[in-house]
Design an enzyme around this catalytic site. Sequence first.
Site, short mmCIF file in Angstrom:
data_model
loop_
_atom_site.label_atom_id
_atom_site.label_comp_id
_atom_site.label_asym_id
_atom_site.label_seq_id
_atom_site.Cartn_x
_atom_site.Cartn_y
_atom_site.Cartn_z
N PHE A 169 0.97 -1.38 0.12
CA PHE A 169 0.00 0.03 0.14
C PHE A 169 0.98 1.13 -0.06
O PHE A 169 1.67 1.53 0.79
CB PHE A 169 -0.95 -0.09 1.27
CG PHE A 169 -1.98 1.21 1.04
CD1 PHE A 169 -2.82 1.10 0.40
CD2 PHE A 169 -1.50 2.40 1.91
CE1 PHE A 169 -4.11 2.21 0.44
CE2 PHE A 169 -2.52 3.44 1.49
CZ PHE A 169 -3.81 3.52 0.67
N ASP A 185 9.16 2.74 1.89
CA ASP A 185 8.12 3.18 2.28
C ASP A 185 7.88 3.04 3.71
O ASP A 185 7.34 2.20 4.28
CB ASP A 185 6.76 2.91 1.41
CG ASP A 185 5.48 3.65 1.90
OD1 ASP A 185 5.53 4.19 2.87
OD2 ASP A 185 4.60 3.47 1.27
N LYS A 195 2.75 9.44 8.64
CA LYS A 195 1.54 8.97 9.78
C LYS A 195 2.32 9.66 11.01
O LYS A 195 1.65 10.49 11.55
CB LYS A 195 1.44 7.63 9.60
CG LYS A 195 0.53 7.13 8.46
CD LYS A 195 0.00 5.77 8.81
CE LYS A 195 -1.13 5.51 7.77
NZ LYS A 195 -0.66 5.02 6.50
#
Length: 394
Positions: free
Chosen positions: A138, A223, A252
Amino acid sequence: MSNANLVERGKKVLMNTYARAEFALVKGDGCTVYDKDGNSYLDFLAGIAVSSLGHNHPKITKAIESQAHQLLHCSNLYWIEPQIETAEILCEKSFADKVFFCNSGAEANEGAIKLARKYAQTKGYSERYEIITMNKSFHGRTLATLTATGQEKFHKDFKPLMPGFVYSDYNDIEMLKSKISEKTCAIMIEIIQGEGGVNMIDKAFVEELDAICKEKDILLVIDEVQTGIGRTGKLFAYQHFNINPDIITLAKGLGGGVPIGAFLAKDSVALALSPGDHGSTFGGNPLATASAKAVLGVVGDNNFLSKVNQKSDLLVNGLKKLAEKNENIVAVRGKGLLIGLELNAPVAGAVKKCLENGLIVGTAGPNVIRLAPPLVVSEADINKAIEILSEAIK
Ligand SMILES: *Cc1c(COP(=O)(O)O)cnc(C)c1O
């Protein structure tokens, strides 16, 4: 005003893009959040691995408040003190020499993709533009990062996708080797596939991948949007292995709840970008970077990270004990405080039961409960969460 009232009004005016729980959260303190009707919940998702220092953390609220009195925004046409300070910390604590700030994970990955392509051009590899990503990965919802995301369910109604992405199976080095061609400019990968099921990368796979990248001058892009900033018990998840990434992306947990993203690179790669190549009006603005600086001031400390690992052991051991007694639990996996609990059936019912009993948890695919509590979670809260989970999974 109540939960029901807000839910009804929200459904009228907000696009129907999320399967939201039927309540509104209005307040938080530490690891507890409160809804509009005054119910409290133990927060074991932290806004999807974002609120790493919990809610209403004094250092973050103070940093934001005092920055708000100074300067909220000024654009990147000028130098920004907290942006420079945050970048200095990130470079000091990682492999990187340079940082670019943006506003989200998808935007960080977009920037990394652009940097990888520009690097190839700068090095004279004019035919290289392809990026290999993993199935079940993702990387975001913008068109490029949606394409990078190796999950057909996110692609299907949004074609044509961006050209130049190739998919391979996670932890399958032979398949990966077969996908590398003279067009490959980068390989982008997560150390733990957060959305894809809390799947862990194999040490041998990632270390061989790193060696192949170095040998062929293909960029290794990690990532770390979900795994970065202490989530896995190290400041960056790549630090669990003997590897040298070329680019990492963050978002995040970086701002402690304030929107911010970043991509980091060594000078040998970062210098491929010149003025005009990339930009973001809000990227790294004074407010967001003041918050990130406060987060790094806490999470960047080795004592803090060793406590994260102790809490991780408590949580994982508790869940493994549950798994011994409960045959519905297929696996407990993850690292630090990013933990997946795989069941032998869809978890939606168990997640709902947890909510009813005052525990917020997430999912990662249909059969996996995702736990990502604030890194400041207490032992008592961990024990309480395990109790509620035990009840919900029965
Ligand atoms: C959440 C996530 C993204 C996307 O971040 P946004 O801020 O939602 O754009 C990208 N990569 C990974 C690994 C993520 O977990």
